[in-house]
Motif scaffolding. Structure first.
Motif, mmCIF file in Angstrom:
data_model
loop_
_atom_site.group_PDB
_atom_site.id
_atom_site.type_symbol
_atom_site.label_atom_id
_atom_site.label_comp_id
_atom_site.label_asym_id
_atom_site.label_seq_id
_atom_site.Cartn_x
_atom_site.Cartn_y
_atom_site.Cartn_z
ATOM 1 N N LYS A 50 -7.005 -2.754 -22.369
ATOM 2 C CA LYS A 50 -7.858 -3.763 -21.725
ATOM 3 C C LYS A 50 -8.127 -3.468 -20.254
ATOM 4 O O LYS A 50 -8.998 -4.077 -19.659
ATOM 5 C CB LYS A 50 -7.299 -5.164 -21.934
ATOM 6 C CG LYS A 50 -6.106 -5.547 -21.123
ATOM 7 C CD LYS A 50 -5.785 -7.008 -21.416
ATOM 8 C CE LYS A 50 -4.650 -7.491 -20.563
ATOM 9 N NZ LYS A 50 -4.172 -8.783 -21.010
ATOM 10 N N ASP A 51 -7.415 -2.507 -19.679
ATOM 11 C CA ASP A 51 -7.655 -2.133 -18.287
ATOM 12 C C ASP A 51 -8.810 -1.138 -18.127
ATOM 13 O O ASP A 51 -9.120 -0.719 -17.023
ATOM 14 C CB ASP A 51 -6.384 -1.552 -17.659
ATOM 15 C CG ASP A 51 -5.288 -2.609 -17.539
ATOM 16 O OD1 ASP A 51 -5.627 -3.812 -17.458
ATOM 17 O OD2 ASP A 51 -4.112 -2.231 -17.546
ATOM 18 N N GLU A 56 -15.135 -4.858 -19.842
ATOM 19 C CA GLU A 56 -15.996 -5.417 -18.795
ATOM 20 C C GLU A 56 -17.472 -5.141 -19.136
ATOM 21 O O GLU A 56 -18.312 -6.031 -19.020
ATOM 22 C CB GLU A 56 -15.626 -4.735 -17.480
ATOM 23 C CG GLU A 56 -16.103 -5.427 -16.241
ATOM 24 C CD GLU A 56 -15.701 -4.627 -15.013
ATOM 25 O OE1 GLU A 56 -16.563 -4.434 -14.147
ATOM 26 O OE2 GLU A 56 -14.533 -4.169 -14.941
ATOM 27 N N ASP A 57 -17.765 -3.906 -19.561
ATOM 28 C CA ASP A 57 -19.144 -3.551 -19.938
ATOM 29 C C ASP A 57 -19.647 -4.492 -21.026
ATOM 30 O O ASP A 57 -20.761 -5.017 -20.951
ATOM 31 C CB ASP A 57 -19.212 -2.116 -20.496
ATOM 32 C CG ASP A 57 -18.880 -1.045 -19.468
ATOM 33 O OD1 ASP A 57 -18.800 -1.361 -18.261
ATOM 34 O OD2 ASP A 57 -18.705 0.115 -19.879
ATOM 35 N N TRP A 106 -2.472 5.680 -25.274
ATOM 36 C CA TRP A 106 -3.104 4.649 -24.460
ATOM 37 C C TRP A 106 -2.447 3.283 -24.601
ATOM 38 O O TRP A 106 -2.534 2.463 -23.705
ATOM 39 C CB TRP A 106 -4.588 4.513 -24.848
ATOM 40 C CG TRP A 106 -5.336 5.788 -24.668
ATOM 41 C CD1 TRP A 106 -5.897 6.254 -23.508
ATOM 42 C CD2 TRP A 106 -5.601 6.775 -25.667
ATOM 43 N NE1 TRP A 106 -6.492 7.468 -23.730
ATOM 44 C CE2 TRP A 106 -6.329 7.819 -25.047
ATOM 45 C CE3 TRP A 106 -5.304 6.889 -27.018
ATOM 46 C CZ2 TRP A 106 -6.748 8.945 -25.737
ATOM 47 C CZ3 TRP A 106 -5.725 8.019 -27.699
ATOM 48 C CH2 TRP A 106 -6.439 9.020 -27.061
ATOM 49 N N ILE A 107 -1.832 3.032 -25.756
ATOM 50 C CA ILE A 107 -1.298 1.707 -26.068
ATOM 51 C C ILE A 107 0.065 1.905 -26.729
ATOM 52 O O ILE A 107 0.200 2.726 -27.630
ATOM 53 C CB ILE A 107 -2.247 0.967 -27.052
ATOM 54 C CG1 ILE A 107 -3.674 0.908 -26.482
ATOM 55 C CG2 ILE A 107 -1.747 -0.430 -27.352
ATOM 56 C CD1 ILE A 107 -4.741 0.793 -27.540
ATOM 57 N N TYR A 115 -3.409 -4.027 -25.510
ATOM 58 C CA TYR A 115 -4.157 -3.556 -26.684
ATOM 59 C C TYR A 115 -5.328 -4.484 -26.942
ATOM 60 O O TYR A 115 -5.163 -5.664 -27.182
ATOM 61 C CB TYR A 115 -3.210 -3.505 -27.882
ATOM 62 C CG TYR A 115 -3.801 -3.212 -29.248
ATOM 63 C CD1 TYR A 115 -5.022 -2.567 -29.419
ATOM 64 C CD2 TYR A 115 -3.086 -3.569 -30.397
ATOM 65 C CE1 TYR A 115 -5.521 -2.297 -30.694
ATOM 66 C CE2 TYR A 115 -3.570 -3.298 -31.662
ATOM 67 C CZ TYR A 115 -4.791 -2.660 -31.807
ATOM 68 O OH TYR A 115 -5.282 -2.391 -33.062
ATOM 69 N N LEU A 116 -6.519 -3.914 -26.854
ATOM 70 C CA LEU A 116 -7.744 -4.657 -27.098
ATOM 71 C C LEU A 116 -8.441 -4.022 -28.295
ATOM 72 O O LEU A 116 -8.631 -2.807 -28.327
ATOM 73 C CB LEU A 116 -8.626 -4.531 -25.857
ATOM 74 C CG LEU A 116 -9.597 -5.632 -25.528
ATOM 75 C CD1 LEU A 116 -8.858 -6.958 -25.346
ATOM 76 C CD2 LEU A 116 -10.340 -5.280 -24.249
ATOM 77 N N LEU A 117 -8.784 -4.832 -29.267
ATOM 78 C CA LEU A 117 -9.520 -4.346 -30.428
ATOM 79 C C LEU A 117 -10.967 -4.796 -30.262
ATOM 80 O O LEU A 117 -11.233 -5.980 -30.054
ATOM 81 C CB LEU A 117 -8.924 -4.928 -31.717
ATOM 82 C CG LEU A 117 -9.426 -4.349 -33.036
ATOM 83 C CD1 LEU A 117 -9.107 -2.859 -33.152
ATOM 84 C CD2 LEU A 117 -8.810 -5.103 -34.210
#
Length: 140
Positions: A50-51, A56-57, A106-107, A115-117
């Protein structure tokens, strides 16, 4: 299963090819990066930290473009161009389902707070049997 149906061809290709590009819009310009994709039917999922700028995009403009399938083998592979809309998928169940050890760089794991899905809902899919062929178009 009728493999001549464009949807069946695309689903088979999604099974065989996991790495593709995800393009988001950043300050009115396209920005692409390679991603690992998973799918549930024609809906694509990809994991990110999520960083990164992707979240954001997508918050600023959910329109995305995905290229998936082609693996550089003398232009003979099938591939698809997917236009869609991306959103953040919060479901812990789906995060667990699509967790993959290849993401460890990355996670740390499926319960990592970073962790962003991302869920990519296709609007149209242009399927190509090989480079130069006429696309079969699936509008959704």
């Amino acid at each position: 299963m009728n493999m001549s149906e464009p949807k069946e061809k695309v689903l088979q290709m999604f099974k065989e090819h996991k790495i593709g590009t995800l393009a988001t819009i950043r300050q009115n310009k396209p920005f692409s990066r390679f991603m690992l994709f998973f799918h549930d039917g024609l809906t694509l999922y990809t994991a990110t930290n999520k960083d990164t700028h992707k979240a954001e995009d997508i918050e600023n403009n959910p329109s995305v473009h995905v290229l998936l399938g082609f693996n550089g083998d003398a232009w003979k592979n099938d591939y698809a161009e997917i236009e869609g809309s991306a959103s953040v998928e919060e479901s812990a169940e789906l995060k667990e389902k699509f967790w993959n050890g290849e993401l460890k760089e990355w996670i740390s794991g499926p319960d990592d707070p970073n962790y962003l899905l991302l869920k990519i809902t296709p609007k149209s899919i242009r399927y190509y049997q090989k480079a130069g062929s006429e696309p079969e178009i699936i509008e959704l």
